[in-house]
Design a protein around this motif. Structure first.
Motif, PDB file in Angstrom:
ATOM      1  N   ARG A  92       0.975  -1.460  -0.115  1.00 31.91           N
ATOM      2  CA  ARG A  92      -0.245   0.062   0.042  1.00 31.91           C
ATOM      3  C   ARG A  92       0.754   1.303  -0.109  1.00 31.91           C
ATOM      4  NH1 ARG A  92      -2.974  -2.843   3.472  1.00 31.91           N
ATOM      5  NH2 ARG A  92      -1.629  -2.204   5.563  1.00 31.91           N
ATOM      6  N   GLN A  93       2.076   0.926   0.696  1.00 30.54           N
ATOM      7  CA  GLN A  93       2.642   2.349   0.811  1.00 30.54           C
ATOM      8  C   GLN A  93       3.583   2.622  -0.545  1.00 30.54           C
ATOM      9  OE1 GLN A  93       5.377   1.220   4.034  1.00 30.54           O
ATOM     10  NE2 GLN A  93       4.053   2.313   5.670  1.00 30.54           N
ATOM     11  N   ALA A  94       3.875   1.745  -1.316  1.00 32.20           N
ATOM     12  CA  ALA A  94       5.062   1.840  -2.518  1.00 32.20           C
ATOM     13  C   ALA A  94       3.169   2.130  -3.356  1.00 32.20           C
ATOM     14  CB  ALA A  94       5.390   0.126  -2.966  1.00 32.20           C
ATOM     15  N   ARG A  95       2.260   1.957  -3.875  1.00 33.63           N
ATOM     16  CA  ARG A  95       1.220   2.345  -4.625  1.00 33.63           C
ATOM     17  C   ARG A  95       1.304   3.551  -4.243  1.00 33.63           C
ATOM     18  NH1 ARG A  95      -1.244  -2.693  -3.466  1.00 33.63           N
ATOM     19  NH2 ARG A  95      -2.360  -1.863  -2.006  1.00 33.63           N
ATOM     20  N   ALA A  96       1.051   4.147  -2.878  1.00 30.18           N
ATOM     21  CA  ALA A  96       0.663   5.739  -2.356  1.00 30.18           C
ATOM     22  C   ALA A  96       2.402   6.552  -2.726  1.00 30.18           C
ATOM     23  CB  ALA A  96       0.483   5.571  -1.291  1.00 30.18           C
ATOM     24  N   ALA A  97       3.205   5.834  -2.575  1.00 26.98           N
ATOM     25  CA  ALA A  97       4.179   6.865  -3.078  1.00 26.98           C
ATOM     26  C   ALA A  97       4.106   7.114  -4.349  1.00 26.98           C
ATOM     27  CB  ALA A  97       5.522   6.009  -2.891  1.00 26.98           C
ATOM     28  N   LYS A  98       3.993   6.057  -5.465  1.00 25.16           N
ATOM     29  CA  LYS A  98       3.865   5.359  -6.203  1.00 25.16           C
ATOM     30  C   LYS A  98       3.409   6.910  -7.479  1.00 25.16           C
ATOM     31  CE  LYS A  98       3.342   2.920 -11.063  1.00 25.16           C
ATOM     32  NZ  LYS A  98       3.426   2.170 -11.257  1.00 25.16           N
ATOM     33  N   ARG A  99       2.384   6.266  -6.605  1.00 27.79           N
ATOM     34  CA  ARG A  99       0.294   7.552  -6.912  1.00 27.79           C
ATOM     35  C   ARG A  99       0.954   9.069  -6.639  1.00 27.79           C
ATOM     36  NH1 ARG A  99      -2.342   4.017  -4.609  1.00 27.79           N
ATOM     37  NH2 ARG A  99      -2.584   5.304  -3.005  1.00 27.79           N
ATOM     38  N   GLU A 100       1.563   9.112  -5.463  1.00 24.89           N
ATOM     39  CA  GLU A 100       1.977  10.440  -4.856  1.00 24.89           C
ATOM     40  C   GLU A 100       3.515  11.434  -6.790  1.00 24.89           C
ATOM     41  OE1 GLU A 100       4.171  12.490  -1.974  1.00 24.89           O
ATOM     42  OE2 GLU A 100       4.118  10.532  -1.582  1.00 24.89           O
ATOM     43  N   LYS A 101       4.440  10.404  -6.116  1.00 22.05           N
ATOM     44  CA  LYS A 101       5.533  10.413  -7.394  1.00 22.05           C
ATOM     45  C   LYS A 101       5.288  10.991  -8.604  1.00 22.05           C
ATOM     46  CE  LYS A 101      10.250   9.492  -9.363  1.00 22.05           C
ATOM     47  NZ  LYS A 101      10.718   7.392  -9.138  1.00 22.05           N
ATOM     48  N   THR A 102       3.893   9.913  -9.625  1.00 22.85           N
ATOM     49  CA  THR A 102       3.380   9.908 -10.807  1.00 22.85           C
ATOM     50  C   THR A 102       2.506  11.667 -10.816  1.00 22.85           C
ATOM     51  OG1 THR A 102       3.144   7.174 -10.627  1.00 22.85           O
ATOM     52  CG2 THR A 102       1.217   8.862 -12.295  1.00 22.85           C
ATOM     53  N   PHE A 103       1.731  11.253  -9.398  1.00 25.47           N
ATOM     54  CA  PHE A 103       0.673  13.128 -10.255  1.00 25.47           C
ATOM     55  C   PHE A 103       1.623  14.017  -9.495  1.00 25.47           C
ATOM     56  CE2 PHE A 103      -2.408   9.478  -9.961  1.00 25.47           C
ATOM     57  CZ  PHE A 103      -2.282   9.371 -11.210  1.00 25.47           C
ATOM     58  N   THR A 104       2.604  14.194  -9.092  1.00 24.05           N
ATOM     59  CA  THR A 104       3.374  15.112  -8.691  1.00 24.05           C
ATOM     60  C   THR A 104       3.009  16.220  -9.998  1.00 24.05           C
ATOM     61  OG1 THR A 104       5.514  14.775  -9.994  1.00 24.05           O
ATOM     62  CG2 THR A 104       5.268  14.283  -7.716  1.00 24.05           C
ATOM     63  N   PRO A 105       2.823  17.733 -10.018  1.00 22.03           N
ATOM     64  CA  PRO A 105       2.170  18.792 -10.940  1.00 22.03           C
ATOM     65  C   PRO A 105       3.907  18.748 -12.155  1.00 22.03           C
ATOM     66  CG  PRO A 105       2.961  19.515  -8.709  1.00 22.03           C
ATOM     67  CD  PRO A 105       2.976  18.503  -8.855  1.00 22.03           C
ATOM     68  N   GLU A 106       5.038  18.027 -11.492  1.00 19.03           N
ATOM     69  CA  GLU A 106       6.385  18.145 -12.866  1.00 19.03           C
ATOM     70  C   GLU A 106       5.445  16.697 -13.415  1.00 19.03           C
ATOM     71  OE1 GLU A 106      10.812  16.872 -13.229  1.00 19.03           O
ATOM     72  OE2 GLU A 106      10.034  17.257 -11.202  1.00 19.03           O
ATOM     73  N   ASN A 107       5.109  15.563 -13.427  1.00 20.49           N
ATOM     74  CA  ASN A 107       5.138  14.508 -13.858  1.00 20.49           C
ATOM     75  C   ASN A 107       3.575  14.678 -14.182  1.00 20.49           C
ATOM     76  OD1 ASN A 107       7.531  12.974 -12.790  1.00 20.49           O
ATOM     77  ND2 ASN A 107       6.242  11.808 -11.708  1.00 20.49           N
ATOM     78  N   VAL A 108       3.037  15.468 -13.547  1.00 19.84           N
ATOM     79  CA  VAL A 108       1.820  15.870 -14.859  1.00 19.84           C
ATOM     80  C   VAL A 108       1.830  16.710 -16.128  1.00 19.84           C
ATOM     81  CG1 VAL A 108      -0.420  16.749 -14.219  1.00 19.84           C
ATOM     82  CG2 VAL A 108       0.087  15.110 -12.970  1.00 19.84           C
ATOM     83  N   TYR A 109       2.637  17.478 -15.695  1.00 19.88           N
ATOM     84  CA  TYR A 109       2.744  18.681 -16.668  1.00 19.88           C
ATOM     85  C   TYR A 109       3.763  17.743 -17.664  1.00 19.88           C
ATOM     86  CZ  TYR A 109       4.618  22.517 -18.745  1.00 19.88           C
ATOM     87  OH  TYR A 109       4.817  23.482 -20.062  1.00 19.88           O
TER      88      TYR A 109
END
Length: 417
Positions: A67-84
């Protein structure tokens, strides 16, 4: 007969007793074996229970880690930098998917042989846009990047014009003139928008890379400021440093080594030292030596006296370096032996005297005294006189300058009294 019967009874009783003992021993062994088996089964059950509990805890821990890995991946994936980053690429891909078919259909309507022109024009815009990103990565000159930008936007503008004409040509084919106009404008917009969005994305990424390390930026800024101040304060040294760097083979001499050598060549001393700084130090040493000479104590003797006082507990009251010297002569002079000895005198040695006390002193000339008086008046008082400025004004040695300064100060003190 009776004795035999008695003997037999005793034997039977002994056999019965032995059988009872054997049965008790067997029962005891059986009980011990059963107890050991029960204990072994209890241990096995407890071990199995602990293993199941450990496995359960491990599974719970693994689920929490997942769960932590998925949350970290989501957090990393949906950072403003990656979203942009990814959102811009998605937008660029949709723009290309919308504009390229119109390019192909436009030229197919003219002739099937013109089919490659559409992908070539659209691809030229994207290849030049990618070239700008490559030029930024390789730190190529600015004119190369601007040339690629002009080529990319020129190709995109030509493709947008073609798509606009194609969109407006759809009037009458199920679309009204206004709808065809909107379709043409939309196709032209997405054709130009894709390369423009990609170019803006590249600008943002380039600026972000420049500001990625605030600490490094602050350090570079401080270094540039330091070098600027150094160039202003020591212009002659910096000029010589540049000459040394140009004269040396490339990469064999660092900037700091060149500055050290340049300082030595220009100032004649190690880095940080100048003739004035050395003169100030010599003046200070001369003043200290003069004071110690007046007290009949050299710096070496003062150090030895302090050391002996620490070692032997001398309080200075027996005629030491900082006490009152003995009034009687020393070493057989009239009046007998010295009553009070210094630390060195107590070991059979004479007190060390400064050579300046025994050397013939140069008499103070009135012209030099007048020069120093004028210097004191110009400086605003004798308190501002130093051996250095007296020496520079008169042009003499340090000891003579010190005597001149002391004489003028004595005159002033006498006049005030």
């Amino acid at each position: 007969m009776s004795s035999w019967s008695e003997e037999r009874r005793r034997n039977l009783a002994a056999d019965a007793e032995q059988r009872r003992k054997d049965e008790d021993a067997r029962e005891e062994r059986r009980l011990k074996t059963q107890e050991a088996a029960d204990k072994r089964r209890r241990d096995e059950r407890r071990k199995d229970k602990e293993e199941r509990r450990t496995e359960k805890v491990q599974r719970r821990r693994e689920r929490a880690q997942r769960r932590q890995a998925r949350a970290a991946k989501r957090e990393k994936t949906f950072t403003p930098e990656n979203v942009y980053r990814k959102g811009t690429l998605l937008l660029v891909g949709l723009s290309a998917a919308a504009s390229l078919p119109a390019q192909i259909l436009h030229f197919l309507q003219i002739s099937w042989m013109l089919f490659p022109i559409g992908p070539a024009v659209e691809g030229a815009a994207w290849v030049m846009a990618a070239g700008v990103a490559y030029a930024d990565e390789r730190k190529l000159p600015a004119w190369v990047r601007w040339l690629l930008r002009v080529l990319s936007l020129s190709a995109a503008g030509f493709a947008a014009n073609i798509n606009y004409q194609y969109g407006t040509s759809l009037a009458g084919n199920g679309l009204s003139a206004a709808e065809a106009q909107v379709a043409g404008l939309g196709l032209a917009a997405v054709t130009l928008g894709g390369p423009l969005f990609f170019e803006v994305r590249q600008w943002v990424l380039t600026l972000t890379a420049k500001t990625a390390s605030p600490k490094q930026q602050a350090e570079d800024k401080a270094r540039r400021k330091h070098e600027k101040k150094r160039g202003k304060a020591f212009k002659d040294v910096v000029d010589r440093q540049k000459e040394l760097l140009l004269a040396a083979p490339y990469g064999t001499l660092s900037a700091e080594e060149a500055f050290d050598r340049a300082w030595w060549y220009v100032k004649g001393a190690p880095r940080g030292l100048t003739a004035d700084a050395i003169a100030d130090r010599l003046d200070a040493e001369a003043e200290v030596a003069a004071v110690l000479a007046e007290a009949e104590c050299t710096p070496e003797r003062a150090a030895v006296e302090l050391l002996l006082a620490d070692l032997f507990g001398t309080d200075g009251g027996d005629g030491g370096a900082f006490g009152t010297p003995a009034a009687s002569p020393i070493d057989g002079a009239p009046g007998g032996a010295a009553k009070d000895r210094t630390a060195l005198g107590g070991k059979g040695k004479r007190p060390v005297r400064s050579t300046s006390a025994t050397e013939a002193e140069r008499p103070l000339e009135e012209a030099d005294l007048e020069t120093v008086r004028k210097l004191a008046e110009a400086l605003g008082g004798t308190a501002r006189l130093s051996a250095r400025n007296v020496r520079e004004a008169v042009g003499c040695r340090n000891d003579y300058a010190l005597r001149l300064r002391n004489a003028i100060r004595t005159e002033e003190q006498g006049s005030t009294q």
